[in-house]
Structures are given as structure tokens and as C-alpha cells.
Design a protein around this motif. Structure first.
Motif, PDB file in Angstrom:
ATOM      1  N   PRO A 123       5.977   1.054  11.391  1.00  0.00           N
ATOM      2  CA  PRO A 123       6.492   2.351  11.855  1.00  0.00           C
ATOM      3  C   PRO A 123       5.409   3.415  11.946  1.00  0.00           C
ATOM      4  N   TYR A 124       4.148   3.011  11.940  1.00  0.00           N
ATOM      5  CA  TYR A 124       3.061   3.972  11.769  1.00  0.00           C
ATOM      6  C   TYR A 124       2.523   4.617  13.031  1.00  0.00           C
ATOM      7  N   ALA A 125       2.298   3.875  14.081  1.00  0.00           N
ATOM      8  CA  ALA A 125       1.667   4.472  15.257  1.00  0.00           C
ATOM      9  C   ALA A 125       1.716   3.520  16.448  1.00  0.00           C
ATOM     10  N   ALA A 126       1.492   4.088  17.608  1.00  0.00           N
ATOM     11  CA  ALA A 126       1.333   3.331  18.846  1.00  0.00           C
ATOM     12  C   ALA A 126       0.329   4.082  19.707  1.00  0.00           C
ATOM     13  N   VAL A 127      -0.498   3.332  20.415  1.00  0.00           N
ATOM     14  CA  VAL A 127      -1.481   3.938  21.312  1.00  0.00           C
ATOM     15  C   VAL A 127      -1.515   3.151  22.611  1.00  0.00           C
ATOM     16  N   GLN A 128      -2.073   3.768  23.616  1.00  0.00           N
ATOM     17  CA  GLN A 128      -2.348   3.069  24.859  1.00  0.00           C
ATOM     18  C   GLN A 128      -3.855   2.911  24.967  1.00  0.00           C
ATOM     19  N   ALA A 129      -4.278   1.728  25.393  1.00  0.00           N
ATOM     20  CA  ALA A 129      -5.704   1.415  25.478  1.00  0.00           C
ATOM     21  C   ALA A 129      -5.939   0.458  26.634  1.00  0.00           C
ATOM     22  N   ILE A 130      -7.151   0.080  26.838  1.00  0.00           N
ATOM     23  CA  ILE A 130      -7.621  -0.903  27.811  1.00  0.00           C
ATOM     24  C   ILE A 130      -7.561  -0.339  29.237  1.00  0.00           C
ATOM     25  N   ALA A 131      -8.693  -0.376  29.889  1.00  0.00           N
ATOM     26  CA  ALA A 131      -8.784   0.113  31.269  1.00  0.00           C
ATOM     27  C   ALA A 131      -8.003  -0.792  32.207  1.00  0.00           C
ATOM     28  N   GLY A 132      -7.503  -0.203  33.269  1.00  0.00           N
ATOM     29  CA  GLY A 132      -6.746  -0.944  34.277  1.00  0.00           C
ATOM     30  C   GLY A 132      -5.660  -0.063  34.848  1.00  0.00           C
ATOM     31  N   PRO A 133      -4.712  -0.676  35.533  1.00  0.00           N
ATOM     32  CA  PRO A 133      -3.623   0.109  36.131  1.00  0.00           C
ATOM     33  C   PRO A 133      -2.865   0.887  35.060  1.00  0.00           C
ATOM     34  N   ARG A 134      -2.599   2.127  35.368  1.00  0.00           N
ATOM     35  CA  ARG A 134      -1.900   3.012  34.426  1.00  0.00           C
ATOM     36  C   ARG A 134      -0.398   2.824  34.561  1.00  0.00           C
ATOM     37  N   HIS A 135       0.270   2.771  33.433  1.00  0.00           N
ATOM     38  CA  HIS A 135       1.724   2.663  33.399  1.00  0.00           C
ATOM     39  C   HIS A 135       2.310   4.048  33.179  1.00  0.00           C
ATOM     40  N   PRO A 163       0.833  -1.212   0.000  1.00  0.00           N
ATOM     41  CA  PRO A 163       0.000   0.000   0.000  1.00  0.00           C
ATOM     42  C   PRO A 163       0.861   1.253   0.000  1.00  0.00           C
ATOM     43  N   GLU A 164       0.276   2.332  -0.461  1.00  0.00           N
ATOM     44  CA  GLU A 164       0.939   3.625  -0.366  1.00  0.00           C
ATOM     45  C   GLU A 164       1.213   3.903   1.116  1.00  0.00           C
ATOM     46  N   ARG A 165       2.395   4.422   1.405  1.00  0.00           N
ATOM     47  CA  ARG A 165       2.817   4.608   2.804  1.00  0.00           C
ATOM     48  C   ARG A 165       1.831   5.450   3.612  1.00  0.00           C
ATOM     49  N   ASP A 166       1.417   6.592   3.059  1.00  0.00           N
ATOM     50  CA  ASP A 166       0.511   7.457   3.809  1.00  0.00           C
ATOM     51  C   ASP A 166      -0.863   6.810   3.974  1.00  0.00           C
ATOM     52  N   ALA A 167      -1.289   6.071   2.976  1.00  0.00           N
ATOM     53  CA  ALA A 167      -2.576   5.375   3.082  1.00  0.00           C
ATOM     54  C   ALA A 167      -2.524   4.333   4.194  1.00  0.00           C
ATOM     55  N   ALA A 168      -1.459   3.556   4.225  1.00  0.00           N
ATOM     56  CA  ALA A 168      -1.316   2.543   5.279  1.00  0.00           C
ATOM     57  C   ALA A 168      -1.255   3.202   6.653  1.00  0.00           C
ATOM     58  N   ARG A 169      -0.485   4.277   6.757  1.00  0.00           N
ATOM     59  CA  ARG A 169      -0.364   4.977   8.041  1.00  0.00           C
ATOM     60  C   ARG A 169      -1.716   5.509   8.509  1.00  0.00           C
ATOM     61  N   GLN A 170      -2.440   6.142   7.610  1.00  0.00           N
ATOM     62  CA  GLN A 170      -3.753   6.703   7.973  1.00  0.00           C
ATOM     63  C   GLN A 170      -4.743   5.591   8.350  1.00  0.00           C
ATOM     64  N   ALA A 188       1.403  -3.658   9.992  1.00  0.00           N
ATOM     65  CA  ALA A 188       0.206  -2.943   9.544  1.00  0.00           C
ATOM     66  C   ALA A 188      -0.853  -3.884   8.977  1.00  0.00           C
ATOM     67  N   ARG A 189      -0.453  -4.802   8.121  1.00  0.00           N
ATOM     68  CA  ARG A 189      -1.438  -5.694   7.504  1.00  0.00           C
ATOM     69  C   ARG A 189      -2.163  -6.528   8.557  1.00  0.00           C
ATOM     70  N   THR A 190      -1.406  -7.095   9.471  1.00  0.00           N
ATOM     71  CA  THR A 190      -2.035  -7.912  10.517  1.00  0.00           C
ATOM     72  C   THR A 190      -2.980  -7.070  11.365  1.00  0.00           C
ATOM     73  N   TRP A 191      -2.549  -5.850  11.750  1.00  0.00           N
ATOM     74  CA  TRP A 191      -3.416  -5.006  12.563  1.00  0.00           C
ATOM     75  C   TRP A 191      -4.732  -4.706  11.838  1.00  0.00           C
ATOM     76  N   VAL A 240      -4.019   2.538   9.551  1.00  0.00           N
ATOM     77  CA  VAL A 240      -3.597   1.993  10.850  1.00  0.00           C
ATOM     78  C   VAL A 240      -4.017   2.941  11.960  1.00  0.00           C
ATOM     79  N   ARG A 241      -3.744   4.222  11.787  1.00  0.00           N
ATOM     80  CA  ARG A 241      -4.062   5.203  12.821  1.00  0.00           C
ATOM     81  C   ARG A 241      -5.575   5.265  13.094  1.00  0.00           C
ATOM     82  N   HIS A 242      -6.355   5.242  12.015  1.00  0.00           N
ATOM     83  CA  HIS A 242      -7.815   5.266  12.165  1.00  0.00           C
ATOM     84  C   HIS A 242      -8.282   4.080  13.009  1.00  0.00           C
ATOM     85  N   LEU A 243      -7.769   2.898  12.718  1.00  0.00           N
ATOM     86  CA  LEU A 243      -8.208   1.704  13.442  1.00  0.00           C
ATOM     87  C   LEU A 243      -7.671   1.676  14.871  1.00  0.00           C
ATOM     88  N   LEU A 244      -6.480   2.193  15.095  1.00  0.00           N
ATOM     89  CA  LEU A 244      -5.986   2.311  16.469  1.00  0.00           C
ATOM     90  C   LEU A 244      -6.833   3.310  17.260  1.00  0.00           C
TER      91      LEU A 244
END
Length: 159
Positions: free
Chosen positions: A93-105, A62-69, A118-121, A71-75
Motif C-alpha cells: 500500500p506504499y506507492a506507485a510510480v510511472q517509469a520507462i521511456a516509450g508511449p505515454r499512457h 518493518p515499521e510501516r513508515d520505514a517500509a514506506r520510505q 514491499a519486501r520483493t521490491w 519503498v518510495r526511495h527505491l521507486l
């Protein structure tokens, strides 16, 4: 420690720039020899995800920006559906997020980390593959007692 330091409440969702989404989508469609997107603005992100999946299905990168966008949308949809800061979900190399309720790191490497490509995500998020399938084929690295996203995937359309 007080509760506000142990747990994190909802995180405000990131609002994607529709012009950037459209540019990424149209670039991906051109790469697929498809006409530019002419659907509703509200469906831009989902159309982008489908265009990126179409590229993968055709054996293309996929086009790099398309894949990044995409991935980010789904995250972002994951963080809206499962707010919190207990699990860090990384899609380099596109993104990282924190999710899921519980103890905060708060410092160092988080104890609960999920990392995938990206494809697997994208395939996990839309339900093309299950968490168990991705884990069985080694497409996901998950460490920590809470690093299991099976209860949150696939993402619901309203998430």
C-alpha cells in the motif's frame, strides 16, 4: 498525435524530507534494538533501506513508515534511472510510480503494470533477488509487453 503527447520526458525526482527519513530510520533501528543513526545525512535513505532489510532478515515486520520510505526511495531511484510513463510500478500500500521511456499512457488502467510487495521490491532493487527469480516464484505480477524491469534492476548506486 504529436511526439510530446506520445512520449514523456524526464520527471523531476521527488526530494525526500530528511527529517522524515531520519525519524523513520531511527524508529526502525529502535525496533531492531539498535542505536540511533549517526551517519551522514546523505546516506539516510540507503541506511533506511538496510534497516528495513534487517527487519525482514530477522523475521520481523518493518515499521510501516520505514517500509514506506524505503519503498518510495527505491521507486524514486527507478524513475531517475528509467524516466518515462510507459510502465506503472505498484508496491501497495506504499506507492506507485510511472517509469520507462516509450508511449505515454493517459487514461484508464495502464497497459503495462508491475505489482509486487514491499519486501520483493526492495530485494529486487538492491539485487538480492533477480527479476527472473521473483517472477518464477510468483512474487511479481507483470502485465503488458513492456512490463519487464530486468534491464533496470538492480538499481545502480548512482541512480
Amino acid at each position: 498525435m504529436n511526439a510530446s503527447r506520445e512520449h514523456n520526458g524526464p520527471v523531476a525526482p521527488r526530494k525526500p524530507d530528511p527529517d522524515k527519513l531520519r525519524a523513520a530510520l531511527d524508529a526502525q533501528l529502535v525496533a531492531l534494538d539498535e542505536p540511533p543513526y549517526d551517519g551522514p545525512a546523505a546516506s539516510l535513505a540507503d541506511a533506511l533501506v538496510q534497516a528495513v532489510l534487517a527487519a525482514y532478515d530477522r523475521g520481523l515486520r518493518p515499521e510501516r513508515d520505514a517500509a514506506r520510505q524505503a519503498v518510495r526511495h527505491l521507486l524514486d531511484r527507478l524513475t531517475a534511472a528509467a524516466p518515462g510513463r510507459t510502465v506503472e510500478v505498484r508496491v501497495p500500500p506504499y506507492a506507485a510510480v510511472q517509469a520507462i521511456a516509450g508511449p505515454r499512457h493517459t487514461r484508464g488502467t495502464p497497459p503495462n503494470v508491475v505489482e509486487t510487495d514491499a519486501r520483493t521490491w526492495i530485494e529486487l532493487a538492491v539485487g538480492r533477488i533477480t527479476w527472473a527469480e521473483a517472477m518464477a516464484k510468483g512474487a511479481v505480477s507483470a502485465s503488458g509487453a513492456r512490463a519487464d524491469l530486468s534491464d533496470h534492476l538492480p538499481l545502480r548506486a548512482d541512480a
